[in-house]
Design a protein around this motif. Structure first.
Motif, short mmCIF file in Angstrom:
data_model
loop_
_atom_site.label_atom_id
_atom_site.label_comp_id
_atom_site.label_asym_id
_atom_site.label_seq_id
_atom_site.Cartn_x
_atom_site.Cartn_y
_atom_site.Cartn_z
N UNK A 103 7.30 -6.14 -0.25
CA UNK A 103 6.09 -5.32 -0.35
C UNK A 103 5.78 -5.02 -1.81
N UNK A 105 2.72 -2.95 -4.30
CA UNK A 105 1.50 -2.14 -4.38
C UNK A 105 0.87 -2.34 -5.76
N UNK A 141 3.90 -8.45 1.49
CA UNK A 141 2.64 -7.80 1.88
C UNK A 141 2.17 -7.02 0.66
N UNK A 143 -0.48 -4.17 -1.01
CA UNK A 143 -1.51 -3.13 -0.99
C UNK A 143 -2.35 -3.28 -2.25
N UNK A 161 -16.03 -7.51 0.28
CA UNK A 161 -14.66 -7.77 0.76
C UNK A 161 -14.53 -9.17 1.35
N UNK A 165 -11.91 -12.06 0.47
CA UNK A 165 -11.07 -12.81 1.41
C UNK A 165 -11.16 -14.31 1.14
N UNK A 173 0.43 -14.49 3.60
CA UNK A 173 0.76 -13.19 4.17
C UNK A 173 -0.44 -12.27 4.01
N UNK A 175 -2.76 -8.96 2.83
CA UNK A 175 -3.03 -7.98 1.79
C UNK A 175 -4.00 -6.97 2.38
N UNK A 176 -3.99 -5.77 1.84
CA UNK A 176 -4.73 -4.66 2.42
C UNK A 176 -5.49 -3.95 1.31
N UNK A 177 -6.79 -3.78 1.52
CA UNK A 177 -7.66 -3.24 0.46
C UNK A 177 -7.90 -1.74 0.66
N UNK A 178 -7.76 -0.98 -0.42
CA UNK A 178 -8.03 0.46 -0.41
C UNK A 178 -8.99 0.79 -1.55
N UNK A 179 -9.89 1.72 -1.31
CA UNK A 179 -10.65 2.32 -2.40
C UNK A 179 -9.98 3.63 -2.76
N UNK A 189 -1.53 8.33 -7.32
CA UNK A 189 -0.59 7.74 -6.36
C UNK A 189 0.70 8.56 -6.32
N UNK B 158 -16.77 10.24 -0.13
CA UNK B 158 -16.09 10.56 -1.38
C UNK B 158 -16.78 11.70 -2.14
N UNK B 176 -3.01 12.23 -1.88
CA UNK B 176 -3.79 11.19 -2.53
C UNK B 176 -4.72 10.55 -1.51
N UNK B 178 -7.40 7.80 -0.05
CA UNK B 178 -7.79 6.39 -0.10
C UNK B 178 -8.88 6.14 0.94
N UNK B 179 -9.83 5.30 0.62
CA UNK B 179 -10.75 4.77 1.62
C UNK B 179 -10.23 3.41 2.04
N UNK B 180 -10.15 3.16 3.34
CA UNK B 180 -9.60 1.89 3.83
C UNK B 180 -10.68 1.18 4.65
N UNK B 181 -11.40 0.24 4.02
CA UNK B 181 -12.49 -0.43 4.72
C UNK B 181 -11.98 -1.56 5.61
N UNK B 188 -4.53 -3.15 9.12
CA UNK B 188 -5.08 -2.39 8.00
C UNK B 188 -4.01 -2.01 6.98
#
Lengths: 415, 415
Positions: A103, A105, A141, A143, A161, A165, A173, A175-179, A189, B158, B176, B178-181, B188
């Motif tokens: 993993x 990040x 994986x 983040x 997004x 992709x 594997x 991956x996971x997208x965060x704003x 964080x 936000x 903390x 996070x937005x997770x789209x 996810x």
């Protein structure tokens, strides 16, 4: 010679940069950081914030229209392509040093909005996956944390997004997208959770306009004719902000974690006031003075406007990293700053002027509009385009891109 | 009797619900999930997606204007206040079972946009911090992940972060945001990374409109007069979607992790077609038929529109959890569904009608506008408000809120 006001639609990149935190987030930082230097910062912060309340709208222009950051940030691709060897090397080193973890990040700090937001992240993911394949290791994986201020246009970023992709063709594997909405001058964080940090064209934006710039008349930034106190005020603010950034990231990162940071910097060593004659802020100051001469803006209005920006040289960056002490420098590179209009014939000058105007507008419009009002923006950037077109054959630029990579030193935890 | 078209501005909550994934994300799910049942789903998916392409715009109305979800989601507060005891109990149990960890990752799935997005998250943070204080334990750092589709209005969410900070008065440690789209019918988060999942009024939205609804004439959902095949098609889609949701979350959650899910459900057991006469979708169908009678919409247009929605009863939820097998049910509660207009005198009927129209509009406008066009929306919801006002004294509602809490069973990892 072009006529001011002519608009040329052309997407070749000239110039762009990014985000800086709002005064609100400065407060947050101050509250969260401990230690004497942080406490010292508290004093008078509120006063400064109200005084420089125009820093608050400092964000890139959102959406994906003609004047948006998203449509005017193609230079970002050039900048990233120059930083790419350092980015790739440090990504691989991270995987080796962490013994191919399951993993990872990753955070891109000051990502702004639009397609380019995903460029660096995609490079990192693809590097990791190809490298794992080469070394016969299972890919981790990942983040993927995209950070910017809460006022950033995350909606536009998330629209892309699917494009992201498509870019990650090597990913086998997940991956996971965060704003991640927040200032990178505050904690973003949990402790020891980040493995890799990237930030491109974000850290030359200061957390606020420095104090003590009153003697710097009719210029929005340091120029050749500025008093030395102006340079000192800007340098001091940069040092405080960059030290805060390093301290916060050192709390968030794992030992042996990596950072790759790209700044707009300068290549001058001796005279700290020297900027070339066609420096973008020098030309913006000129354009504002044109409006004063035409009676469209008052001199006092221009006199009370300064940019929360600093273009450090290599030495200043190096010194701050060493002084703060949490990170070790692995790479430090300087690249030419290609505005894309050198060696062009006269017929192309007008286009170059308009291009650079578009980029500067995309990164500074919210800030300028908050101080001067919306009404002057079009005419201001027509003036700006004219000035740029008169400087296309200038050489000896002082502006450069500086890429630095850092390793988080080992943390010795107290039991 | 109110005049149709009269607009009453009133914020007392009547009715609201939330988000569902787009067909694109279904594809993603199918690609990522393995096993026979997933492969079976692949067949014909593309055809269905194009057939039911109107599912794509299924999202809450963004922004914070009069007709936005953000301005019309006060029922969410009522729903959360009813689920609160279960939420609090499970949060505390989690802390005990995980032996007061130093770090917790919480996700709110289908969070939509606006202030309410932060309600549940704030409750969880405050519960953790107060509980740690009571037990003399250090509070953990908390990652707060707010998930919804990429098309959700994260910018508005936000904007409310400062409001969220104000709500977390008990927090002494850091959290903390996070937005997770992404769709919650796709992966996810990384494996075994989540400790707590909350989802309120999201899971009654299906991943797509079921197939085989052609015999269900002139109704957008199951009604008393629907053929049994309509119920079976909806139930089948719900079972597949909910099983997918449970499987994906079981991959993402740690052993002993907790989920609290709130559905719009029904309290009927015997006749699966029975819905009360003033069920919101029944009244929406009536309103659409009014427009057909007036020649504003064609009958075939109404006949080809179905909602990707299912209101399960307790038994159906229980059976799916047991069948999927990754989670154990801790709590299962049914609460009355208060539309806020019972026992009101005639003078208040019009207001109730308009309120419910506002809420239904906020959750269904993008979907309806994509199929019928923007032009009919105002008149449709004026009709709807009229119908609601004629039903304010109805009793014996079939619609309920169902709250279920689940524990992730222990995972036995293969070496």
């Amino acid at each position: 010679m072009i006529e001011c006001g002519t608009v040329y639609r052309n997407n070749s990149a000239c110039f762009t940069f990014k985000i800086c935190p709002s005064p609100t987030s400065i407060n947050k930082t101050t509250k969260r950081c401990n230690g004497k230097s942080e406490n010292e910062r508290k004093n008078g912060d509120e006063e400064r914030i109200s005084k420089y309340s125009f820093v608050s709208p400092l964000c890139m222009r959102g959406g994906d229209g003609y004047n948006s950051y998203s449509s005017n940030s193609l230079l970002q691709r050039r900048v990233l392509s120059k930083a790419k060897p350092v980015l790739v090397k440090n990504t691989k080193d991270l995987m080796i040093n962490l013994n191919f973890p399951t993993y990872i990040k990753v955070a891109d700090l000051g990502c702004s909005s639009g397609q380019n937001t995903f460029l660096a992240m995609s490079e990192i993911i693809n590097t990791i996956n190809v490298f794992c394949q080469q070394r016969n290791q299972n890919p981790p994986e990942i983040d993927c944390c995209l950070n910017d201020l809460p006022s950033n246009d995350f909606n536009t970023t998330f629209k892309f997004i699917q494009f992201f992709n498509g870019m990650n063709i090597t990913s086998k594997e997940s991956y996971f997208v965060y704003g991640v909405p927040g200032s990178f001058y505050s904690r973003l964080f949990p402790r020891r959770s980040l493995h890799f940090v990237h930030s491109s064209y974000g850290l030359h934006w200061l957390s606020k306009v420095p104090e003590g710039l009153e003697k710097n008349k009719m210029s929005v930034y340091i120029t050749n004719s500025s008093p030395l106190s102006t340079y000192k005020a800007y340098l001091n603010q940069f040092q405080r902000d960059f030290a805060t950034f390093l301290k916060l990231r050192s709390e968030e990162m794992v030992s042996n974690g990596r950072m790759v940071l790209t700044f707009i910097g300068r290549n001058t060593i001796d005279n700290p006031l020297h900027r070339d004659c066609c420096h973008f802020w020098t030309l913006l100051s000129k354009s504002l003075r044109d409006l004063v001469a035409e009676g469209l803006v008052s001199a006092s209005k221009v006199d009370s406007f300064y940019l929360p920006f600093y273009d450090p040289n290599e030495k200043e960056i190096k010194e701050m990293v060493q002084k703060e002490g949490s990170f070790e420098i692995r790479d430090l590179e300087t690249h030419g700053y290609d505005l894309g209009h050198c060696n062009q014939d006269e017929s192309k000058r007008s286009k170059s002027g308009q291009n650079e105007a578009n980029y500067i507008r995309a990164v500074s419009e919210p800030l300028l509009a908050a101080h001067f009002g919306d009404a002057i923006i079009n005419i201001l950037f027509n003036k700006f385009a004219c000035h740029v077109s008169q400087h296309v054959s200038c050489r000896n630029k002082t502006t450069v891109s500086i890429v630095v990579s850092l390793t988080k030193k080992k943390t010795f935890l107290m039991s």
